[in-house]
Write an enzyme that holds these catalytic residues in place. Structure first.
Site, PDB file in Angstrom:
ATOM      1  CB  ALA A  22      -5.430   5.150   0.598  1.00  0.00           C
ATOM      2  CG  MET A  23      -2.760   5.687  -5.577  1.00  0.00           C
ATOM      3  SD  MET A  23      -1.921   4.051  -5.846  1.00  0.00           S
ATOM      4  CE  MET A  23      -0.485   4.811  -6.604  1.00  0.00           C
ATOM      5  CD  GLU A  24       1.446   3.740  -3.556  1.00  0.00           C
ATOM      6  OE1 GLU A  24       2.062   2.712  -4.129  1.00  0.00           O
ATOM      7  OE2 GLU A  24       0.350   3.361  -2.993  1.00  0.00           O
ATOM      8  CG  ASN A  25      -1.632   9.149  -6.224  1.00  0.00           C
ATOM      9  OD1 ASN A  25      -1.744   8.209  -7.102  1.00  0.00           O
ATOM     10  ND2 ASN A  25      -2.792   9.245  -5.688  1.00  0.00           N
ATOM     11  CG  HIS A  31      -0.222   0.872   3.645  1.00  0.00           C
ATOM     12  ND1 HIS A  31       0.620  -0.668   3.445  1.00  0.00           N
ATOM     13  CD2 HIS A  31      -0.213   1.098   2.296  1.00  0.00           C
ATOM     14  CE1 HIS A  31       0.686  -0.995   2.374  1.00  0.00           C
ATOM     15  NE2 HIS A  31       0.366  -0.134   1.420  1.00  0.00           N
ATOM     16  CD  GLU A  32      -1.827   4.043   0.716  1.00  0.00           C
ATOM     17  OE1 GLU A  32      -1.106   4.252  -0.063  1.00  0.00           O
ATOM     18  OE2 GLU A  32      -2.419   2.985   0.885  1.00  0.00           O
ATOM     19  CD  GLU A  66      -0.471   0.454  -7.148  1.00  0.00           C
ATOM     20  OE1 GLU A  66       0.294  -0.519  -6.874  1.00  0.00           O
ATOM     21  OE2 GLU A  66      -0.424   1.813  -6.106  1.00  0.00           O
ATOM     22  CG  HIS A  88       3.438   2.633  -0.403  1.00  0.00           C
ATOM     23  ND1 HIS A  88       3.965   1.721  -0.953  1.00  0.00           N
ATOM     24  CD2 HIS A  88       1.982   2.246  -0.325  1.00  0.00           C
ATOM     25  CE1 HIS A  88       3.427   0.560  -0.978  1.00  0.00           C
ATOM     26  NE2 HIS A  88       1.978   0.735  -0.682  1.00  0.00           N
TER      27      HIS A  88
END
Length: 889
Positions: free
Chosen positions: A266-269, A301-302, A125, A305
């Protein structure tokens, strides 16, 4: 350089082709990774029957082979540009096979597939997938991914990707492979992979329907003792989302990987969240209370998502706040439910006022749904996230908790598996709450999505003693911004109440129906301010009241009402809305700071602090029934950053000196009480609870005030806390107090701290921050020296933020009159231009506000911005920020 292309929301077109299935195979190696993508394309009927060319994004890739329905294409069959592969003649349905290679080791941008220490990982992203293979890299192209990873088993024993593990094996040459299948359609920005030698901490969660979900947190082996809090936070978030939103996790496995080199938090993959180590690792001895709370919030949060971003995603990047603003609101409410709702609300409003209001007033101002951009990474902003969350909060206020839940249920059910827009979100909320008697119309409200800037609301009042009528007149304005010079009125919810002279709440009667309610009439209401100027009248008001306005900060506006000291004191003591109690205290403190700054000289400060301020400070400090965390909020003098936002031009030196002077005078006046409070809390055993966190926070605030006094016995007490602390909160607070007060023992303490924690990267980051934000001494020289320290890595965003970014927030040193602070930042930005332009562009924020300062500083900053513009090979991330800043006259 040529100006980068501007992308416009108005030019949006649906994709020419959809992808039904992708099979990815990656032969992983840090020096040369080979990728094979097998994709099933079909023409998009929305674009008609015209055979449009197939356009695929690609960046920093070596194209090896292209096959269309098993036919090997030659170079004349396609067009290969710098970031685009175009195939002009394709059928309505076809299989495309692309083979390409890339070098993760050279990818310092940390987007796409890259090397973090010895770990191969991804960040896709917003537009990172194009650095892995050629693909329509846009969020409205959703497909099912099956991913096979192959790598050397000794070097990369753990191979992870999205979804469920369906098969694995190994070969005689030392290689092994795994295949992951994601059953849900997703855009490519949610793709993830990790290949590394990692340890794993496991747990389970039982969903409300009785399914068991495996939870796995992967870390470097030496960090295995820092996983418990992250897993506990995940389980709390899963339970909360089921209870509050009715959302259950949809896979049988949820994985998190901690990565040391990461641009974001962080990233919600889907099913495989990749986290910056700073946002998931936590231990009492190495992590502060604030960092523990941040881990809990970011993990939540992640996870949230999974529905607000993954199952329902955004159609295009202009809709980014659709997922981020909504999810920030969700994580804010989760955090408020875990600890103190007041503390959480104040923290969020502080960030909004110091960072987002500043962004609204600067050259990078944009609506929460921008109308254009050059580089989408520049729009991962506090406007999109935090202001976006405030807009969702206003919807929650207008609809009520029950109505908002009905709306989100419909939104998730209606759009599951789709890429949608903010209009779809608003429409679902309206439709779910529509009835014959209640026709919901959010037409005016949607201006919050399309108009930039912070509305200012001026409030005046009048009281008619004879008629017992009280009126409030609101006038809203919003300055012109590039996308809109003449703003239409916003719909602004103003939560409010009225207090009598003793601080008791008054009943609010606005109509005959209200009068008929008598004692059942409300004491708090929400006014809907919809006009440029609007008057509200209240009846049967027995005495001239004190208004309590914008309770809970019910709208992201600047509200101005001319309170006197007596009214502020009344609100501090009696208001039933605890946010407004804090707000009244801040206004009292801010008024004193403003008063002293406008005197114009540090030499004229030899006057006592206002009696009202002393009385309020003492009353809060000594109150027996006030939560310690709430005391800290009310006893903290507004930050230099917040004071800066309330003044133009900014008097850099005076603001710093005045704030320090006010703190000193309060410390002198209340030394005995501060010391007694500190000593009463000093021996409490460590616990990670809201109560204990509040007690530590109050204890360390008292210590910080006491260290203003330059008292050798207090410095000894501070060092004793530093040396004997059994937790990072107390140790870090004591070290910062020693360094920021310029205590004689500071260098000894800094050396001991580094010696103790040199092998803990996140703790060393705090060591950098404390030195970079020191108000005394030649901090710039210190920071320049630290750039060559063995622990500093220019390729690691955490290190860059901890040293360079932290220094840029140190106003008294960054804004030196000789311009050396500005030159320092520009030197680092130009260095990072070749390494990681995303991080470089974000560092530039302090220079974008040049018009807030005096003419000399304005001229110096603009010269430095022009130095950036003159640099060769300037990344578009940086170009966009600098060009807009220079245009902002």
């Amino acid at each position: 350089m040529n100006s980068p292309k501007t992308i416009y929301l108005a030019d949006y077109q649906p994709p020419a082709y959809h992808i039904e299935q992708v099979n990815l195979t990656l032969e992983l190696d840090e020096q040369l990774t080979q990728v094979t993508a097998v994709m099933q394309f079909v023409r998009n009927a929305e674009r008609g029957d015209i055979a449009l060319p197939l356009e695929l994004n690609g960046c920093d890739l070596t194209l090896v082979e292209v096959r269309l329905n098993d036919h090997l294409l030659s170079a004349k069959d396609y067009q290969l540009e710098e970031e685009l592969l175009r195939i002009p003649n394709v059928p309505a349905a076809f299989t495309l096979i692309i083979k390409n290679s890339l070098c993760p080791q050279k990818n310092t941008s940390l987007e796409g597939l890259y090397l973090s220490k010895r770990m191969l990982c991804t960040q896709c992203e917003a537009e990172g997938f194009r650095k892995i293979t050629y693909f329509p890299d846009r969020p409205d192209v959703m497909t099912k991914f099956t991913t096979t990873l192959r790598a050397n088993k000794n070097k990369y024993p753990v191979l992870l990707s999205n979804g469920n593990l369906v098969s694995s094996g190994e070969s005689s040459d030392g290689q092994h492979w795994v295949t992951w299948e994601d059953p849900f359609k997703k855009p490519c920005y949610l793709f993830a992979l990790v290949a590394a030698d990692l340890a794993c901490k496991e747990d389970t969660f039982i969903t409300s329907s009785g399914r068991e979900v495996e939870l796995k947190l992967y870390v470097e082996p030496h960090d295995l003792d820092k996983c418990d809090h992250g897993l506990l936070s995940l389980k709390k978030a899963m339970a909360w989302d089921e209870q509050v939103y009715g959302r259950e996790y949809d896979l049988d496995l949820y994985m998190i990987v901690a990565v040391s080199h990461f641009n974001m938090g962080a990233m919600e993959n889907k099913g495989l969240n990749i986290f910056n180590t700073s946002c998931v690792l936590a231990h009492q001895k190495t992590t502060t209370d604030a960092a523990f709370q941040r881990v809990e919030a970011v993990v939540a949060h992640e996870y949230f998502h999974n529905w607000s971003g993954n199952r329902v995603t955004c159609r295009d990047w202009f809709q980014l706040s659709l997922k981020e603003g909504f999810t920030v609101f969700r994580d804010q409410e989760f955090s408020a439910d875990q600890s103190s709702r007041l503390v959480k609300r104040v923290e969020d409003v502080r960030l909004l006022r110091t960072a987002q209001f500043a962004e609204d007033a600067g050259p990078m101002t944009h609506p929460i749904r921008p109308s254009s951009y050059m580089e989408i990474n520049n729009f991962y902003t506090v406007t999109v996230y935090e202001k976006g969350a405030e807009v969702v909060r206003m919807l929650h206020t207008l609809l009520g908790a029950e109505g908002f839940r009905k709306g989100t249920d419909l939104y998730f059910d209606r759009h599951d598996g789709q890429a949608v827009t903010t209009e779809d979100f608003i429409q679902a909320l309206a439709d779910a709450n529509k009835s014959e008697k209640n026709q919901i119309d959010f037409t005016q409200f949607k201006r919050w999505y399309d108009q930039a800037g912070t509305p200012e609301v001026e409030v005046t009042d009048e009281y008619d003693e004879q008629k017992q009528q009280y009126s409030l007149t609101f006038k809203q304005t919003c300055r012109s911004t590039p996308e809109c010079t003449q703003k239409k009125p916003f719909l602004i919810p103003i939560k409010m109440g009225l207090l009598d002279r003793r601080g008791s709440p008054l009943r609010l009667y606005q109509t005959q129906e209200d009068l008929a309610l008598g004692a059942a009439a409300p004491v708090e209401i929400v006014l809907s301010l919809a006009e440029a100027k609007q008057k509200f009248t209240f009846y049967k008001v027995p005495v001239e009241p004190t208004p309590s306005l914008l309770r809970g900060f019910s709208a992201p506006v600047k509200l101005n009402y001319n309170y006197n000291f007596q009214q502020l004191a009344l609100l501090i003591t009696h208001d039933s809305d605890h946010f407004n109690r804090w707000e009244a205290g801040q206004q009292l403190l801010l008024a004193e700071v403003h008063h002293l700054v406008y005197r114009g000289s540090i030499d004229s400060f030899n006057v006592p602090v206002a009696d009202a301020l002393n009385q309020a400070f003492g009353a809060v400090l000594m109150a027996k029934d006030t939560d310690p965390a709430a005391k800290v909020l009310m006893l903290t003098v507004p930050s230099e950053a917040y004071v800066t936002e309330t003044m133009t031009p900014v008097e850099v030196e005076l603001i710093h000196q005045v704030r320090q002077w006010v703190r000193l005078k309060l410390a002198e006046r209340f030394k005995t009480e501060l010391l007694a409070t500190y000593q009463s809390l000093a021996s409490r055993p460590y616990q990670l609870s809201a109560e204990s966190i509040g007690q530590r926070s109050l204890k360390n605030l008292c210590l910080d005030y006491l260290m203003m006094l330059s008292d050798a016995s207090i410095a000894d007490l501070c060092y004793q806390q530093f040396a004997q602390a059994d937790n990072m909160t107390d140790q870090r607070a004591a070290l910062q107090a020693l360094v920021h007060s310029n205590a004689a023992i500071q260098e000894k303490a800094l050396a001991e701290f580094y010696q103790q924690w040199q092998h803990e990267a996140l703790v060393v980051d705090q060591w950098f921050v404390i030195q970079a934000t020191a108000p005394e001494g030649d901090t710039l020289a210190k920071v320049n020296a630290l750039l060559t320290h063995p622990a500093f890595e220019i390729t690691n965003p955490n290190k860059v933020r901890s040293l360079i970014g932290a220094f840029c927030g140190n106003a008294i040193h960054f804004h030196r009159r000789d311009g050396a602070g500005y030159a320092f930042l520009v030197d680092q930005v130009l260095r990072l231009n070749e390494i990681n332009p995303l991080i470089a562009a974000r560092l530039l924020t302090p220079l974008t506000r040049w018009h807030k300062y005096d003419p000399y500083r304005q001229r110096t900053i603009k010269e430095e911005l022009q130095r950036i513009m003159a640099a060769p090979n300037l990344a578009k991330d940086i170009y966009e920020v600098v060009s807009k800043s220079l245009q902002d006259q």
